[in-house]
Design an enzyme around this catalytic site. Structure first.
Site, PDB file in Angstrom:
ATOM      1  N   GLY A  46     -14.858   2.130  32.399  1.00 45.77           N
ATOM      2  CA  GLY A  46     -14.253   1.806  33.679  1.00 45.77           C
ATOM      3  C   GLY A  46     -15.089   2.387  34.805  1.00 45.77           C
ATOM      4  O   GLY A  46     -15.820   3.357  34.594  1.00 45.77           O
ATOM      5  N   GLN A  51     -16.772   5.430  43.301  1.00 45.65           N
ATOM      6  CA  GLN A  51     -17.811   6.098  42.493  1.00 45.65           C
ATOM      7  C   GLN A  51     -19.212   5.603  42.818  1.00 45.65           C
ATOM      8  O   GLN A  51     -20.188   6.216  42.403  1.00 45.65           O
ATOM      9  CB  GLN A  51     -17.529   5.905  40.995  1.00 45.65           C
ATOM     10  N   CYS A  93     -15.465  11.090  32.765  1.00 46.11           N
ATOM     11  CA  CYS A  93     -15.611  10.218  33.920  1.00 46.11           C
ATOM     12  C   CYS A  93     -17.094  10.139  34.237  1.00 46.11           C
ATOM     13  O   CYS A  93     -17.794  11.148  34.124  1.00 46.11           O
ATOM     14  CB  CYS A  93     -14.842  10.835  35.090  1.00 46.11           C
ATOM     15  N   LEU A  94     -17.580   8.960  34.609  1.00 41.11           N
ATOM     16  CA  LEU A  94     -19.013   8.825  34.895  1.00 41.11           C
ATOM     17  C   LEU A  94     -19.448   9.724  36.063  1.00 41.11           C
ATOM     18  O   LEU A  94     -20.623  10.038  36.193  1.00 41.11           O
ATOM     19  CB  LEU A  94     -19.378   7.369  35.175  1.00 41.11           C
ATOM     20  N   HIS A 137      -6.568   6.105  35.119  1.00 46.96           N
ATOM     21  CA  HIS A 137      -7.737   6.888  35.549  1.00 46.96           C
ATOM     22  C   HIS A 137      -8.451   6.199  36.716  1.00 46.96           C
ATOM     23  O   HIS A 137      -8.744   6.831  37.743  1.00 46.96           O
ATOM     24  CB  HIS A 137      -8.673   7.071  34.344  1.00 46.96           C
ATOM     25  N   GLU A 138      -8.706   4.899  36.564  1.00 47.81           N
ATOM     26  CA  GLU A 138      -9.445   4.168  37.608  1.00 47.81           C
ATOM     27  C   GLU A 138      -8.593   3.991  38.865  1.00 47.81           C
ATOM     28  O   GLU A 138      -9.097   4.106  39.983  1.00 47.81           O
ATOM     29  CB  GLU A 138      -9.925   2.809  37.083  1.00 47.81           C
ATOM     30  N   HIS A 141      -8.746   6.888  41.149  1.00 46.50           N
ATOM     31  CA  HIS A 141      -9.969   7.000  41.958  1.00 46.50           C
ATOM     32  C   HIS A 141      -9.762   6.394  43.357  1.00 46.50           C
ATOM     33  O   HIS A 141     -10.367   6.841  44.325  1.00 46.50           O
ATOM     34  CB  HIS A 141     -11.133   6.270  41.288  1.00 46.50           C
TER      35      HIS A 141
END
Ligand code: NI
Length: 199
Positions: A46, A51, A93-94, A137-138, A141
């Site tokens: 994701g 991000q 997380c990226l 999670h996304e 953000h």
């Protein structure tokens, strides 16, 4: 289509709330395609627009496994309309390279959004699946909320961040989730019992 730079924890855009998309313009479609390219390039499941430094209410997900065809899902202006149950989720997380920690999540979510063609859709994800956890999670953000804010163990999360040379946990951001607490306690107890049994 291009791969964009994923910003790391500590970058202000990760903590800023994102704005609604008014029209799925060509520019928005390019951003969506770039998010997908960037997510695949980094082997993520994701990625949210903040991000890549764009504070817009857009994220993309693909939870397909290696032996399955790609299954990208695009969420523009998403709203979570139902949530229930609880699950402990081991997440990364990226924007947090190499850092992983256990967080509280709802097991079931229903979300509505519009897709890349501007069409509305509703999606339900149940039983604490990767999709259900990834949606939460996304979605977070877009509100400047990060997975570490849901940490079930603040000290583990702090250790994990410092081990990976990431900025410290912002204790004032830790989320209290009283509705999840009793169920999370139960899950933690089950986990301890299972470990005991295996001894
Ligand atoms: Ni993330």
């Amino acid at each position: 289509m291009s791969i964009r730079k994923v910003v790391k924890y500590g970058t202000p855009s990760l903590r800023e709330p994102s704005k609604e998309v008014h029209k799925v313009s060509q520019k928005i479609k390019v951003l969506v395609d770039d998010l997908l390219d960037t997510m695949y390039a980094q082997n993520g499941v994701g990625l949210a627009a903040p991000q890549v430094g764009e504070n817009l209410r857009i994220f993309v997900i693909d939870v397909s496994t290696n032996d399955e065809p790609l299954h990208p899902i695009v969420f523009i202006n998403p709203k979570i309309i139902k949530k229930s149950g609880a699950v402990i989720s081991h997440e990364g997380c990226l924007s947090f390279p190499e850092a992983f920690t256990d967080v509280r999540r709802y097991a079931n979510v229903m979300i509505k959004a519009i897709d890349r063609n501007g069409r509305p859709f509703v999606l339900e994800a149940k039983d604490g699946t990767l999709l259900a956890r990834c949606i939460q999670h996304e979605f977070d953000h877009l509100n400047g909320v990060l997975f570490i804010d849901h940490s079930i163990n603040r000290f583990d999360a702090e250790a994990e961040l410092s081990k990976n040379n990431l900025p410290p946990l912002q204790v004032e951001k830790l989320l209290e989730e009283p509705d999840l607490e009793p169920e999370i306690e139960k899950l933690l107890e089950e986990r301890v019992n299972k470990t005991e049994e295996n001894k």
